[in-house]
Write a protein that holds these residues in place. Structure first.
Motif, PDB file in Angstrom:
ATOM      1  N   ALA A  90       0.841  -1.204   0.000  1.00  8.17           N
ATOM      2  CA  ALA A  90       0.000   0.000   0.000  1.00  8.17           C
ATOM      3  C   ALA A  90       0.874   1.251   0.000  1.00  8.17           C
ATOM      4  O   ALA A  90       0.577   2.217  -0.716  1.00  8.17           O
ATOM      5  N   GLU A  91       1.940   1.233   0.782  1.00 10.13           N
ATOM      6  CA  GLU A  91       2.868   2.368   0.791  1.00 10.13           C
ATOM      7  C   GLU A  91       3.518   2.534  -0.575  1.00 10.13           C
ATOM      8  O   GLU A  91       3.665   3.652  -1.063  1.00 10.13           O
ATOM      9  N   ARG A  92       3.859   1.428  -1.185  1.00 16.24           N
ATOM     10  CA  ARG A  92       4.504   1.481  -2.502  1.00 16.24           C
ATOM     11  C   ARG A  92       3.578   2.072  -3.555  1.00 16.24           C
ATOM     12  O   ARG A  92       4.000   2.851  -4.406  1.00 16.24           O
ATOM     13  N   PHE A  93       2.290   1.734  -3.474  1.00 15.15           N
ATOM     14  CA  PHE A  93       1.311   2.242  -4.440  1.00 15.15           C
ATOM     15  C   PHE A  93       0.607   3.506  -3.950  1.00 15.15           C
ATOM     16  O   PHE A  93      -0.322   3.981  -4.579  1.00 15.15           O
ATOM     17  N   LYS A  94       1.055   4.022  -2.788  1.00 19.25           N
ATOM     18  CA  LYS A  94       0.500   5.233  -2.194  1.00 19.25           C
ATOM     19  C   LYS A  94      -1.011   5.119  -1.956  1.00 19.25           C
ATOM     20  O   LYS A  94      -1.782   6.028  -2.243  1.00 19.25           O
ATOM     21  N   VAL A  95      -1.425   3.977  -1.425  1.00 27.34           N
ATOM     22  CA  VAL A  95      -2.819   3.724  -1.069  1.00 27.34           C
ATOM     23  C   VAL A  95      -2.942   3.901   0.439  1.00 27.34           C
ATOM     24  O   VAL A  95      -2.108   3.401   1.188  1.00 27.34           O
ATOM     25  N   SER A  96      -3.958   4.642   0.865  1.00 24.43           N
ATOM     26  CA  SER A  96      -4.129   4.872   2.296  1.00 24.43           C
ATOM     27  C   SER A  96      -5.604   4.835   2.664  1.00 24.43           C
ATOM     28  O   SER A  96      -6.479   4.791   1.795  1.00 24.43           O
ATOM     29  N   VAL A  97      -5.859   4.850   3.958  1.00 28.05           N
ATOM     30  CA  VAL A  97      -7.214   4.855   4.498  1.00 28.05           C
ATOM     31  C   VAL A  97      -7.331   6.072   5.395  1.00 28.05           C
ATOM     32  O   VAL A  97      -6.491   6.287   6.270  1.00 28.05           O
ATOM     33  N   SER A  98      -8.373   6.875   5.186  1.00 27.30           N
ATOM     34  CA  SER A  98      -8.550   8.086   5.980  1.00 27.30           C
ATOM     35  C   SER A  98      -9.267   7.782   7.297  1.00 27.30           C
ATOM     36  O   SER A  98      -9.935   6.755   7.436  1.00 27.30           O
ATOM     37  N   GLU A  99      -9.130   8.693   8.231  1.00 25.29           N
ATOM     38  CA  GLU A  99      -9.822   8.565   9.518  1.00 25.29           C
ATOM     39  C   GLU A  99     -11.335   8.576   9.307  1.00 25.29           C
ATOM     40  O   GLU A  99     -12.065   7.880  10.011  1.00 25.29           O
ATOM     41  N   ALA A 100     -11.812   9.344   8.335  1.00 25.25           N
ATOM     42  CA  ALA A 100     -13.246   9.401   8.048  1.00 25.25           C
ATOM     43  C   ALA A 100     -13.767   8.043   7.588  1.00 25.25           C
ATOM     44  O   ALA A 100     -14.873   7.631   7.959  1.00 25.25           O
ATOM     45  N   GLU A 101     -12.975   7.333   6.777  1.00 20.92           N
ATOM     46  CA  GLU A 101     -13.370   6.002   6.326  1.00 20.92           C
ATOM     47  C   GLU A 101     -13.444   5.025   7.500  1.00 20.92           C
ATOM     48  O   GLU A 101     -14.351   4.196   7.581  1.00 20.92           O
ATOM     49  N   ILE A 102     -12.483   5.136   8.418  1.00 17.74           N
ATOM     50  CA  ILE A 102     -12.485   4.278   9.602  1.00 17.74           C
ATOM     51  C   ILE A 102     -13.696   4.603  10.471  1.00 17.74           C
ATOM     52  O   ILE A 102     -14.386   3.700  10.945  1.00 17.74           O
ATOM     53  N   ASP A 103     -13.982   5.911  10.662  1.00 18.07           N
ATOM     54  CA  ASP A 103     -15.152   6.329  11.445  1.00 18.07           C
ATOM     55  C   ASP A 103     -16.431   5.777  10.836  1.00 18.07           C
ATOM     56  O   ASP A 103     -17.306   5.272  11.547  1.00 18.07           O
ATOM     57  N   ASN A 104     -16.548   5.865   9.521  1.00 21.66           N
ATOM     58  CA  ASN A 104     -17.745   5.383   8.824  1.00 21.66           C
ATOM     59  C   ASN A 104     -17.909   3.876   9.013  1.00 21.66           C
ATOM     60  O   ASN A 104     -19.007   3.391   9.314  1.00 21.66           O
ATOM     61  N   GLU A 105     -16.832   3.129   8.849  1.00 25.73           N
ATOM     62  CA  GLU A 105     -16.895   1.676   9.023  1.00 25.73           C
ATOM     63  C   GLU A 105     -17.220   1.318  10.469  1.00 25.73           C
ATOM     64  O   GLU A 105     -17.998   0.390  10.720  1.00 25.73           O
ATOM     65  N   LEU A 106     -16.681   2.060  11.408  1.00 25.33           N
ATOM     66  CA  LEU A 106     -16.955   1.836  12.827  1.00 25.33           C
ATOM     67  C   LEU A 106     -18.439   2.055  13.128  1.00 25.33           C
ATOM     68  O   LEU A 106     -19.060   1.258  13.841  1.00 25.33           O
ATOM     69  N   ARG A 107     -19.020   3.105  12.556  1.00 22.19           N
ATOM     70  CA  ARG A 107     -20.460   3.354  12.721  1.00 22.19           C
ATOM     71  C   ARG A 107     -21.288   2.209  12.142  1.00 22.19           C
ATOM     72  O   ARG A 107     -22.260   1.764  12.736  1.00 22.19           O
ATOM     73  N   ILE A 125     -13.643  -3.865  25.776  1.00 17.66           N
ATOM     74  CA  ILE A 125     -12.941  -4.086  27.038  1.00 17.66           C
ATOM     75  C   ILE A 125     -13.075  -5.547  27.461  1.00 17.66           C
ATOM     76  O   ILE A 125     -12.098  -6.170  27.893  1.00 17.66           O
ATOM     77  N   ILE A 126     -14.278  -6.102  27.308  1.00 18.55           N
ATOM     78  CA  ILE A 126     -14.501  -7.514  27.639  1.00 18.55           C
ATOM     79  C   ILE A 126     -13.591  -8.402  26.801  1.00 18.55           C
ATOM     80  O   ILE A 126     -13.047  -9.399  27.279  1.00 18.55           O
ATOM     81  N   GLN A 127     -13.398  -8.043  25.541  1.00 16.84           N
ATOM     82  CA  GLN A 127     -12.556  -8.832  24.641  1.00 16.84           C
ATOM     83  C   GLN A 127     -11.062  -8.552  24.840  1.00 16.84           C
ATOM     84  O   GLN A 127     -10.223  -9.145  24.169  1.00 16.84           O
ATOM     85  N   GLY A 128     -10.747  -7.621  25.734  1.00 24.35           N
ATOM     86  CA  GLY A 128      -9.342  -7.343  26.033  1.00 24.35           C
ATOM     87  C   GLY A 128      -8.657  -6.462  25.019  1.00 24.35           C
ATOM     88  O   GLY A 128      -7.456  -6.580  24.806  1.00 24.35           O
ATOM     89  N   THR A 129      -9.407  -5.588  24.385  1.00 18.05           N
ATOM     90  CA  THR A 129      -8.828  -4.688  23.404  1.00 18.05           C
ATOM     91  C   THR A 129      -9.300  -3.266  23.686  1.00 18.05           C
ATOM     92  O   THR A 129     -10.121  -3.039  24.565  1.00 18.05           O
ATOM     93  N   SER A 130      -8.792  -2.322  22.936  1.00 15.77           N
ATOM     94  CA  SER A 130      -9.149  -0.915  23.136  1.00 15.77           C
ATOM     95  C   SER A 130      -9.742  -0.355  21.851  1.00 15.77           C
ATOM     96  O   SER A 130      -9.657  -0.976  20.781  1.00 15.77           O
ATOM     97  N   MET A 131     -10.322   0.832  21.958  1.00 15.15           N
ATOM     98  CA  MET A 131     -10.882   1.494  20.778  1.00 15.15           C
ATOM     99  C   MET A 131      -9.771   1.795  19.775  1.00 15.15           C
ATOM    100  O   MET A 131      -9.967   1.648  18.570  1.00 15.15           O
ATOM    101  N   LYS A 132      -8.595   2.166  20.274  1.00 20.11           N
ATOM    102  CA  LYS A 132      -7.472   2.451  19.378  1.00 20.11           C
ATOM    103  C   LYS A 132      -7.109   1.203  18.562  1.00 20.11           C
ATOM    104  O   LYS A 132      -6.917   1.287  17.345  1.00 20.11           O
ATOM    105  N   GLU A 133      -7.023   0.048  19.221  1.00 22.48           N
ATOM    106  CA  GLU A 133      -6.695  -1.192  18.517  1.00 22.48           C
ATOM    107  C   GLU A 133      -7.802  -1.574  17.543  1.00 22.48           C
ATOM    108  O   GLU A 133      -7.522  -2.056  16.445  1.00 22.48           O
ATOM    109  N   ALA A 134      -9.063  -1.355  17.936  1.00 18.31           N
ATOM    110  CA  ALA A 134     -10.183  -1.658  17.042  1.00 18.31           C
ATOM    111  C   ALA A 134     -10.116  -0.781  15.797  1.00 18.31           C
ATOM    112  O   ALA A 134     -10.327  -1.259  14.679  1.00 18.31           O
TER     113      ALA A 134
END
Length: 171
Positions: A90-107, A125-134
């Motif tokens: 992805a870095e080689r092809f300059k492909v990225s994911v925006s924060e807005a796309e992550i927010d939309n998928e999270l919703r 929290i029950i699954q032992g992870t955080s919002m940042k990791e999700a």
């Protein structure tokens, strides 16, 4: 002279503890894999594998648990390697994911799960992870899909003649 003897005694008492601490730290920092110069530590591998090991109940010292843990570790390691390769491409092809796309998928995930943001965070929290990791996992998932689509699209070649023939056959 007394100070020197006390210092020597203290060093002799501390030295075994320090070597144990070094050995424990050193074993945690072992390299599980190196992918194009990028390292995956044993500590990271264990951190990602632990929730699945716990979920499947492979926490005992019996042979079945050991085999189960080993299989999960292999699967998680394969996934981490694939994630690194995809991210590097992805870095080689300059492909990225925006924060807005992550927010939309999270919703969308919360809507499908019929959860409020608070319920979703509690479940994490029950699954032992955080919002940042999700968020990181969601971003990696979007990136993976985007890169797979791009790679498949690059392999598919439709010639002008094929388009014209299809058009003529399906007027």
């Amino acid at each position: 002279m007394r100070k020197i003897l006390c210092a020597a005694a203290a060093i002799m008492l501390i030295l075994p503890l320090a070597s144990q601490a070094f050995a424990a730290t050193h074993s945690l920092n072992k390299v599980a894999a190196v992918v194009n110069g990028e390292m995956i530590s044993l500590f990271d591998l264990q951190r990602y594998a632990l929730p699945e090991i716990t979920r499947q109940g492979f926490t005992g010292n019996d042979a079945k648990s050991e085999a189960g843990r080993e299989q999960i570790m292999r699967t998680v390691l394969d996934g981490l390697i694939i994630d690194i390769l995809i991210r590097q491409e992805a870095e080689r092809f300059k492909v990225s994911v925006s924060e807005a796309e992550i927010d939309n998928e999270l919703r969308m995930v919360m809507q499908r799960s019929q959860m409020t943001p608070k319920q979703f965070e509690d479940q994490l929290i029950i699954q032992g992870t955080s919002m940042k990791e999700a968020r990181e996992q969601i971003g990696q998932g979007i990136l993976r899909q985007r890169m797979m689509s791009m790679m498949v699209a690059r392999k598919i070649m439709v010639t002008k003649e094929e388009v014209e023939r299809y058009y003529e056959e399906h007027k």
